[in-house]
Design a protein around this motif. Structure first.
Motif, mmCIF file in Angstrom:
data_model
loop_
_atom_site.group_PDB
_atom_site.id
_atom_site.type_symbol
_atom_site.label_atom_id
_atom_site.label_comp_id
_atom_site.label_asym_id
_atom_site.label_seq_id
_atom_site.Cartn_x
_atom_site.Cartn_y
_atom_site.Cartn_z
ATOM 1 N N MET A 1 17.636 57.609 14.711
ATOM 2 C CA MET A 1 16.716 58.379 13.890
ATOM 3 C C MET A 1 16.103 57.481 12.810
ATOM 4 N N ASP A 127 18.839 68.445 19.367
ATOM 5 C CA ASP A 127 19.067 67.056 19.765
ATOM 6 C C ASP A 127 19.970 66.996 20.987
ATOM 7 N N GLU A 146 19.945 69.322 14.774
ATOM 8 C CA GLU A 146 20.272 68.212 13.893
ATOM 9 C C GLU A 146 19.991 68.466 12.415
ATOM 10 N N CYS A 199 23.565 63.948 15.122
ATOM 11 C CA CYS A 199 22.498 63.257 15.834
ATOM 12 C C CYS A 199 22.747 63.355 17.336
ATOM 13 N N GLU A 214 25.721 61.729 11.211
ATOM 14 C CA GLU A 214 25.112 60.488 10.740
ATOM 15 C C GLU A 214 24.683 60.585 9.284
ATOM 16 N N GLU A 280 26.230 57.815 15.154
ATOM 17 C CA GLU A 280 25.132 58.182 16.042
ATOM 18 C C GLU A 280 25.690 58.897 17.271
ATOM 19 N N ASP A 296 24.100 54.267 12.598
ATOM 20 C CA ASP A 296 22.660 54.298 12.341
ATOM 21 C C ASP A 296 22.349 53.981 10.885
ATOM 22 N N GLU A 420 21.457 52.586 17.429
ATOM 23 C CA GLU A 420 21.320 53.969 17.887
ATOM 24 C C GLU A 420 22.271 54.289 19.048
ATOM 25 N N THR A 567 14.596 62.365 22.233
ATOM 26 C CA THR A 567 16.005 62.285 21.854
ATOM 27 C C THR A 567 16.880 62.973 22.900
#
Length: 637
Positions: A1, A127, A146, A199, A214, A280, A296, A420, A567
């Protein structure tokens, strides 16, 4: 992200998709003499060129399936919806509420106080999706919601509203594999103090969902009563607990595990012993014990966990990597040395949290270099250099509550940028990891002021997808054996983006025919294919790509709306004989406003996105259909 989400007020919309792979019909199977599939090859699609194409989530890619008898059949891919996050399909205490509505500690849907009609919050950012293996003959899907981009008044709400997950029971057509949601329920996180910014996620080998939290709130800054972190955590706490005094930054930043029972009910536990950082996702290796993590943000680390027992992440040993650069070709390469941060159980760490410990109970601090203090630079403390000294007896608290800081103090590398998603190639014993933006701390320190400069790689704003080779018989930095056959001693670039010197006619600042800013990764063992989803401001439209690890062919298989982020990739090779690939997208239109687009009318493009999708209104879930079952492929192909 992208880190800007912490402050952005722009449009966000999410839409999920899946590639479903229906079983071969009996007639077709007979015509092929029941031949198994030898290989699968994706034929990519062109980048969108018109406003109509740039607004849609669509694919016109195809798949060539080669059978053992030599015959090849081409299958077109198409797109289908399941539901939107604004749709009132979730059942909460007998009431139908939007799928993306969060619930509080008592299981009540949370209202948006800035609204005028008593409306609930509705996340616009679905997500991660995990489609579990059948449980009592039923298919279930766990989905992350998310964050909330803006509230009803149009103000930024990112990180202020408790996040949520849902469990969807699916109906599967036995002939075609078509999926339909028959029941959606919100997952209760009250046993673990709520859920913070989930995430991406993954499916464990034992059929549970491993989520994430995250951008963990910084416990040092939280101690300042006027800080944004303090305000953020207290607002979150007020929404969730109904009491801002219950705010504690150490509640968040871990791996939550969701188990679905035989009765279809969920239970949740957070694995505090896996360390606290910007999770992540967690990816478990085939030994059911070793786990790799994405961290992340900027100035982050690489972490590995080795559980004491198989299929049990409640106790284990946590490691952090030191990167020793070996080359700059094809993105870069380096050896990895693993530092043992310590061993703990979930209960031990939770007991430390519940004791009321604060950052100042763990470390002494200095504003300048000082004897006995270690200089570090991490994502924490807004990326500023810190001078820290560990207080006596606080090793375990530091290792599991201030994991990144403690790792840096012990010599681990905290110079990764935008680390990520991860994916596992089990047959080849490789882990893939996405560096979405290879710049900043991953470049050579030209100032000479950073405490360490382990990584000195080429600046590639479009990012690099790396591969980590896995081996057994490895030792940690102190020469002690690591109890795992899946340790990564090195990493090297695999799929590399290409920055452009100037934007093209569509506003792309990275080569549109290469991956830009890889984010979510998912790997299909059956198809020998790594799927890559983009989180890119460098592509006007973000894409999902299929990369064949044998042929090295890269093909675009999906385009999401202009300015959106792709995503939530999740490849499931076999669910009752059908195969699926899920992916989400977020914030259509968000990255378009500042672009110089000459090939289409930018104002008309943004208007079309708003009218056809509803900027900041909703996100959705759906899937692409069209392929035959890949489960008919030979084993170990």
């Amino acid at each position: 992200m992208i880190n800007k989400k912490l402050v952005k007020k722009g449009a966000t919309l999410a839409l999920a998709l899946a590639i479903t792979i229906p079983a071969v019909t009996p007639a077709f199977a007979a015509s092929q003499n029941n031949n198994k599939i030898e290989s699968v090859r994706f034929n990519g699609m062109q980048a969108p060129a018109t406003i109509d194409e740039m607004v849609k989530t669509y694919t016109n890619a195809t798949v060539d399936v080669k059978y053992i008898n030599g015959k090849v059949k081409t299958f077109p891919l198409t797109y289908n919806y399941l539901f939107k996050s604004e749709d009132k399909v979730a059942t909460v205490k007998g009431e139908k509420v939007p799928a993306g509505t969060p619930i509080d500690v008592n299981g009540n849907p949370i209202k948006d106080p800035s609204g005028t009609n008593g409306e609930y919050f509705v996340s616009d950012a679905p997500d991660s999706n995990s489609l579990l293996m059948p449980i009592n003959g039923k298919l279930y899907m766990v989905t992350h919601y998310e964050y909330q981009t803006i509230d009803a008044a149009g103000q930024s709400a990112y990180g202020l509203v408790p996040a949520s997950m849902s469990l969807t029971e699916m109906e599967q057509d036995k002939k075609t594999g078509e999926l339909k949601p028959v029941n959606v329920e919100k997952i209760d996180f009250s046993a673990v103090d709520g859920l913070w910014i989930p995430c991406n996620g993954s499916l464990s080998p034992w059929n549970t969902h491993l989520g994430s939290e995250e951008y963990e709130p910084d416990a040092r800054l939280f101690l300042n009563p006027t800080s944004k972190v303090r305000s953020q955590v207290e607002t979150f706490s007020q929404f969730y607990f109904g009491d801002k005094a219950k705010a504690n930054p150490y509640f968040y930043g871990y791996t939550p595990e969701i188990t679905v029972g035989k009765n279809g009910k969920t239970s949740v536990e957070k694995h505090y012993s896996t360390g606290r950082f910007s999770h992540e996702l967690a990816k478990v290796m085939p030994d059911n014990k070793t786990v790799f993590y994405g961290d992340d943000g900027g100035n982050t680390g690489m972490f590995m966990y080795v559980a004491d027992k198989e299929k049990d992440l409640s106790s284990g040993t946590l490691y952090a990597a030191t990167f020793k650069q070996t080359g700059t070709e094809n993105g870069g390469s380096g050896d990895l040395q693993w530092i043992n941060l310590g061993h703990a159980t979930d209960k031990e760490v939770k007991d430390i949290i519940d004791s009321g410990i604060t950052f100042n109970d763990i470390f002494e601090t200095s504003d300048a270099p000082k004897e006995g203090f270690t200089a570090i630079k991490t994502y924490s403390n807004e990326g500023k250099v810190e001078y820290l000294k560990l207080k006596p007896g606080k090793e375990k608290a530091a290792a599991f509550l201030e994991t990144r800081r403690y790792a840096a103090m012990l010599g681990a590398t905290t110079e990764f940028n935008k680390m990520e998603g991860l994916a596992l190639n089990e047959k080849d014993k490789k882990v893939y990891i996405a560096i979405s933006d290879q710049s900043k701390a991953m470049e050579k320190d030209s100032t000479g002021k950073d405490p360490a400069d382990h990584i000195q790689l080429p600046k590639i704003k479009a990012g690099v997808t790396y591969q980590l080779d896995l081996r057994g018989g490895q030792k940690d930095s102190n020469g002690n054996a690591i109890n795992s056959s899946y340790v990564a001693p090195s990493m090297s670039g695999l799929v590399v983006g290409e920055d452009l010197p100037a934007a093209d006619a569509y506003g792309n600042t990275a080569n549109v025919d290469k991956v830009a800013n890889p984010d979510n990764l998912s790997y299909s063992e059956a198809m020998r294919t790594l799927f890559i989803g983009e989180d890119s401001g460098n592509h006007t439209n973000n894409f999902v790509w299929a990369y064949n690890v044998d042929t090295k062919e890269l093909e675009r298989i999906l385009s999401v709306p202009a300015g959106a982020e792709a995503t939530g990739l999740f490849a499931a090779d076999d669910r009752n004989g059908f195969s699926y690939i899920f992916s989400n997208f977020q914030h259509p239109g968000d990255e378009v406003e500042g672009k110089s687009i000459t090939a289409v009318n930018k104002e008309e493009l943004l208007k079309a996105v708003d009218e056809q999708i509803g900027i900041n209104k909703t996100g959705g879930i759906g899937y692409i259909s069209g392929m035959p079952s890949v489960t008919k492929m030979p084993k170990n192909k």
